[in-house]
Motif scaffolding. Sequence first.
Motif, mmCIF file in Angstrom:
data_model
loop_
_atom_site.group_PDB
_atom_site.id
_atom_site.type_symbol
_atom_site.label_atom_id
_atom_site.label_comp_id
_atom_site.label_asym_id
_atom_site.label_seq_id
_atom_site.Cartn_x
_atom_site.Cartn_y
_atom_site.Cartn_z
ATOM 1 N N ALA A 168 0.833 -1.201 0.000
ATOM 2 C CA ALA A 168 0.000 0.000 0.000
ATOM 3 C C ALA A 168 0.869 1.253 0.000
ATOM 4 O O ALA A 168 1.817 1.360 0.793
ATOM 5 N N GLU A 169 0.543 2.169 -0.887
ATOM 6 C CA GLU A 169 1.192 3.479 -0.887
ATOM 7 C C GLU A 169 0.340 4.440 -0.068
ATOM 8 O O GLU A 169 -0.886 4.466 -0.224
ATOM 9 N N VAL A 170 0.977 5.231 0.793
ATOM 10 C CA VAL A 170 0.251 6.186 1.636
ATOM 11 C C VAL A 170 0.605 7.600 1.201
ATOM 12 O O VAL A 170 1.778 7.995 1.224
ATOM 13 N N ILE A 171 -0.412 8.340 0.791
ATOM 14 C CA ILE A 171 -0.252 9.750 0.435
ATOM 15 C C ILE A 171 -0.750 10.606 1.594
ATOM 16 O O ILE A 171 -1.899 10.454 2.038
ATOM 17 N N ASP A 172 0.098 11.470 2.104
ATOM 18 C CA ASP A 172 -0.266 12.423 3.155
ATOM 19 C C ASP A 172 -0.591 13.740 2.469
ATOM 20 O O ASP A 172 0.308 14.427 1.972
#
Length: 289
Positions: free
Chosen positions: A195-199
Motif C-alpha cells: 500500500a502506498e500512503v499519500i499524506d
Amino acid sequence: MRLTKGLVGDFGRQRIRDTPIAESGFVGAGVGAAATGLRPVVDLMYVGFLGVCGDQILNNAAKIHYMFGGKVKVPLTIMTGIGAGTNSAAQHSETVYSVFTHYPGLKVVAPSNPYNAKGLYAASIRDDDPVIICNNRQLMGIRFDVDVPEESYTVPLGQADVAREGTDVTLLGISYMTQICLQAAEDLAAQGYSAEVIDLLSLSPMDDEAILESVRKTRRIVIVDEDYPRCSMAGDIAALVAEEAFDYLDAPPKRVTPPHTSVPYSMPLEALFVPTKEQVVAAALETLE
C-alpha cells in the motif's frame, strides 16, 4: 491546547495578546492587523467555532485581496483544533476543513506529524495569503519517531507527501487519518499487499498531480477523511480521480469517512464515528479482491 504556552514570556505582551473568548472579535482583529501590514497568528480553539467568525474569515480575509485589486494583502494565519476521539461532544469535535477549501482566497493545511507541523507553520506565517492550519487533537497525544531540526525550515504549501511507497493500492490520508493509513498499510503488508500512503498535507491548494500519479501506479485508491461525508475532501478527491484517471482504475475509488451525523458525546458511539484502521483495511481489500 497549550500550543501557545510560554510565548508571552519569550516575546512579551506587545506581541502576545490574550483575548476574551469572542471569536468574531479576535479573528476580526487578526484580519485587520494583517491588512495593515502585520503577520498575526490567531488561535481559533475549535474549528466548529467557525460559525461565530464566519463573516470575518469567509467574507473579509478570503476576499479583501481580490476586492482591492491586489493592493491589500492579508498574511493572516489561523490555527484551529479539529478531530473527534477526545470525548468533547459535537461542537468541539468537528473536522470541517472542507468548508474553508470551498472559498477562493483561503489556503488550508493539515499537519500529520511534528516535522511537517513546524514546516507548515513557518510556510503559512510567511505566506501573503490567509492560511488555516488544522491541528488534529489526537496527534497531540502521540510520540513520534521523527527528527525536528532546531533551525528554521518550511514545508511548501500545495504539496502532498508520499509517506510510504507502494504498488497495489493508494491510501490517502489527511492529518490524523494519515497515521491510520500507515497502520492499515502495515496490516495489508502482512497480508501480502503493498500500500502506498499519500499524506495530503495541503487541502487548498491541493496537489492533484501527486494523487493522480499514485493512482496511475497502483490503479486503486482509498480516501480516508474525518470530515462529514457530504461535500467533503473525500468526495472532491474521488471526483478528481474519476475524472482524470478513470482509464487507469481497476476498481472504483473508495471513501472511508464518518457517518453523516454530529459527533456523539457517548464514548462508545464516538469510537464508532471516527474512521479506523480496520475500516481502511477492509476498504482496501475490497478494491484489491
